[in-house]
Design an enzyme around this catalytic site. Structure first.
Site, PDB file in Angstrom:
ATOM      1  N   LYS A   1       0.811  -1.227   0.000  1.00  0.00           N
ATOM      2  CA  LYS A   1       0.000   0.000   0.000  1.00  0.00           C
ATOM      3  C   LYS A   1       0.844   1.277   0.000  1.00  0.00           C
ATOM      4  O   LYS A   1       0.410   2.305  -0.530  1.00  0.00           O
ATOM      5  CB  LYS A   1      -0.949   0.015   1.206  1.00  0.00           C
ATOM      6  CG  LYS A   1      -2.054  -1.031   1.106  1.00  0.00           C
ATOM      7  CD  LYS A   1      -3.026  -0.936   2.263  1.00  0.00           C
ATOM      8  CE  LYS A   1      -4.026  -2.079   2.214  1.00  0.00           C
ATOM      9  NZ  LYS A   1      -5.042  -1.982   3.270  1.00  0.00           N
TER      10      LYS A   1
ATOM     11  N   ALA B   1      -0.704   2.942  16.134  1.00  0.00           N
ATOM     12  CA  ALA B   1      -0.196   4.139  15.456  1.00  0.00           C
ATOM     13  C   ALA B   1       0.597   3.756  14.214  1.00  0.00           C
ATOM     14  O   ALA B   1       1.518   4.460  13.808  1.00  0.00           O
ATOM     15  CB  ALA B   1       0.670   4.957  16.419  1.00  0.00           C
TER      16      ALA B   1
ATOM     17  N   GLY C   1       0.331   1.966  10.032  1.00  0.00           N
ATOM     18  CA  GLY C   1      -0.352   2.308   8.777  1.00  0.00           C
ATOM     19  C   GLY C   1      -1.857   2.107   8.853  1.00  0.00           C
ATOM     20  O   GLY C   1      -2.627   2.902   8.303  1.00  0.00           O
TER      21      GLY C   1
HETATM   22  P1  ATR Z   1      -0.008  -1.819  10.314  1.00  0.00           P
HETATM   23  O1  ATR Z   1       0.328  -1.375   8.933  1.00  0.00           O
HETATM   24  O2  ATR Z   1      -0.792  -3.100  10.400  1.00  0.00           O
HETATM   25  O3  ATR Z   1      -0.630  -0.728  11.114  1.00  0.00           O
HETATM   26  P2  ATR Z   1       2.528  -1.342  11.634  1.00  0.00           P
HETATM   27  O4  ATR Z   1       2.727  -0.075  10.867  1.00  0.00           O
HETATM   28  O5  ATR Z   1       3.671  -2.261  11.863  1.00  0.00           O
HETATM   29  O6  ATR Z   1       1.404  -2.241  10.988  1.00  0.00           O
HETATM   30  O7  ATR Z   1       1.891  -0.924  13.058  1.00  0.00           O
HETATM   31  C1  ATR Z   1       1.548  -1.884  14.000  1.00  0.00           C
HETATM   32  C2  ATR Z   1       0.882  -1.228  15.196  1.00  0.00           C
HETATM   33  O8  ATR Z   1       0.434  -2.246  16.085  1.00  0.00           O
HETATM   34  C3  ATR Z   1       1.791  -0.314  16.000  1.00  0.00           C
HETATM   35  O9  ATR Z   1       1.039   0.739  16.558  1.00  0.00           O
HETATM   36  C4  ATR Z   1       2.297  -1.260  17.103  1.00  0.00           C
HETATM   37  O10 ATR Z   1       2.680  -0.612  18.296  1.00  0.00           O
HETATM   38  P3  ATR Z   1       4.182  -0.002  18.496  1.00  0.00           P
HETATM   39  O11 ATR Z   1       4.215   1.292  17.747  1.00  0.00           O
HETATM   40  O12 ATR Z   1       4.263   0.198  19.980  1.00  0.00           O
HETATM   41  O13 ATR Z   1       5.121  -1.027  17.954  1.00  0.00           O
HETATM   42  C5  ATR Z   1       1.036  -2.048  17.363  1.00  0.00           C
HETATM   43  N1  ATR Z   1       1.285  -3.350  17.982  1.00  0.00           N
HETATM   44  C6  ATR Z   1       1.718  -4.476  17.385  1.00  0.00           C
HETATM   45  N2  ATR Z   1       1.786  -5.497  18.277  1.00  0.00           N
HETATM   46  C7  ATR Z   1       1.379  -5.007  19.465  1.00  0.00           C
HETATM   47  C8  ATR Z   1       1.216  -5.552  20.783  1.00  0.00           C
HETATM   48  N3  ATR Z   1       1.495  -6.821  21.053  1.00  0.00           N
HETATM   49  N4  ATR Z   1       0.771  -4.733  21.769  1.00  0.00           N
HETATM   50  C9  ATR Z   1       0.494  -3.443  21.497  1.00  0.00           C
HETATM   51  N5  ATR Z   1       0.618  -2.859  20.286  1.00  0.00           N
HETATM   52  C10 ATR Z   1       1.055  -3.633  19.284  1.00  0.00           C
END
Ligand code: ATR
Length: 274
Positions: free
Chosen positions: A67, A129, A131
């Site tokens: 994307k 926070a 994508g």
């Molecule tokens: P996507 O495109 O699916 O949003 P990403 O850009 O990697 O993927 O973002 C993943 C989000 O999920 C982030 O906000 C991440 O938190 P961090 O910024 O603290 O890394 C959050 N996330 C993923 N696993 C998590 C978990 N086990 N607990 C809390 N937040 C999680």
């Protein structure tokens, strides 16, 4: 008459329900379309787009992990694609590539139409926070909730993301706030999980008090009962997965390409049954 060709591009792609959904929409209007799954090599998104364009495709949906590359590849971007920083819907116009993002609109339409929940005047908590979260903020603000709180494990990422929407929040008169999970200390009307924690069955470290009896707890993921959904259910909230969002984002893409608004409830129902 030549049949219009469409595709969904991703890696992996085998699991995609987009061909089923778009064919179901096309049938509603007695339209015959081709809609294929296209597996692009991880280093071959641009070449895949060039091939589809040369082959006369009308449009394509883009899914994980392309994307952001799709965003960079477009000559023209809708306001919602610009706000999302990502593109999930491409239209091939002559030699031009137009990019849009229907994910946020899909989320909002599912909540309004199928979860029977208004967002205007409500308090919304958006978890994550990355994508996925960034893609839905502008459409959520445009519903004019009373308050939109963006919460993440770490504050800096949430602050940077929310900062990009400060002007939109002022324009839509929404109180846009940023918190860490640990600082959450109130109940919300709607809680949306836009983290990727469900992929690894991880439990989010959020307090149960964010859920109230009539809270709508919405997980943007579909196809599994995530720990978030279990947490919300245990706290007495109404729970929804992201299947309706998937169908509604497809409906908006269908509208962009065909100028027609398909019925989505029947398609959501048949996907659930299968
Ligand atoms: P996507 O495109 O699916 O949003 P990403 O850009 O990697 O993927 O973002 C993943 C989000 O999920 C982030 O906000 C991440 O938190 P961090 O910024 O603290 O890394 C959050 N996330 C993923 N696993 C998590 C978990 N086990 N607990 C809390 N937040 C999680």
């Amino acid at each position: 008459m030549t049949v219009e060709k469409y595709a969904v591009i991703g890696h992996p792609i085998e699991h995609s329900k987009s061909p089923l959904i778009h064919q179901a929409f096309a049938q509603q209007f007695n339209k015959s379309i081709v809609y294929e799954k296209v597996l692009a090599p991880l280093d071959g998104f641009a070449a895949t787009i060039a091939r589809l364009q040369a082959d006369g495709y009308v449009g394509a949906n883009v899914t994980v992990p392309f994307k952001f590359e799709a965003f960079d590849a477009c000559q023209d971007l809708s306001a919602r694609a610009q706000a999302a920083g990502a593109v999930n819907t491409l239209s091939f116009k002559a030699s031009q590539l137009l990019g849009d993002n229907t994910d946020g609109c899909g989320l909002v339409n599912d909540i309004l139409k199928h979860q029977q929940t208004r967002l205007a005047g409500k308090t919304i908590l958006l978890l994550g926070a990355g994508g996925a979260a960034q893609g839905v903020i502008l459409p959520l603000l445009e519903q004019q909730p009373l308050q939109l709180t963006v919460a993440n494990r770490s504050l800096d990422k949430a602050q940077a993301m929310a900062g990009r929407f400060a002007e939109d929040a002022t324009r839509t008169q929404v109180s846009l706030q940023v918190q860490t999970f640990a600082d959450l200390s109130q109940g919300y009307d709607v809680v949306i999980n836009a983290t990727s924690a469900g992929l690894t069955d991880s439990v989010l470290q959020i307090p149960a008090m964010v859920f109230q009896q009539d809270t709508l707890a919405y997980d943007m993921m579909y196809g599994r009962d995530t720990p978030f959904m279990q947490q919300a259910r245990a706290a007495g909230a109404r729970v929804a997965d992201g299947l309706g969002m998937l169908v509604e984002q497809a409906a908006e893409a269908f509208y962009l390409w065909h100028g027609l608004r398909p019925d989505t409830a029947s398609v959501i129902q048949s996907l659930r049954q299968s």
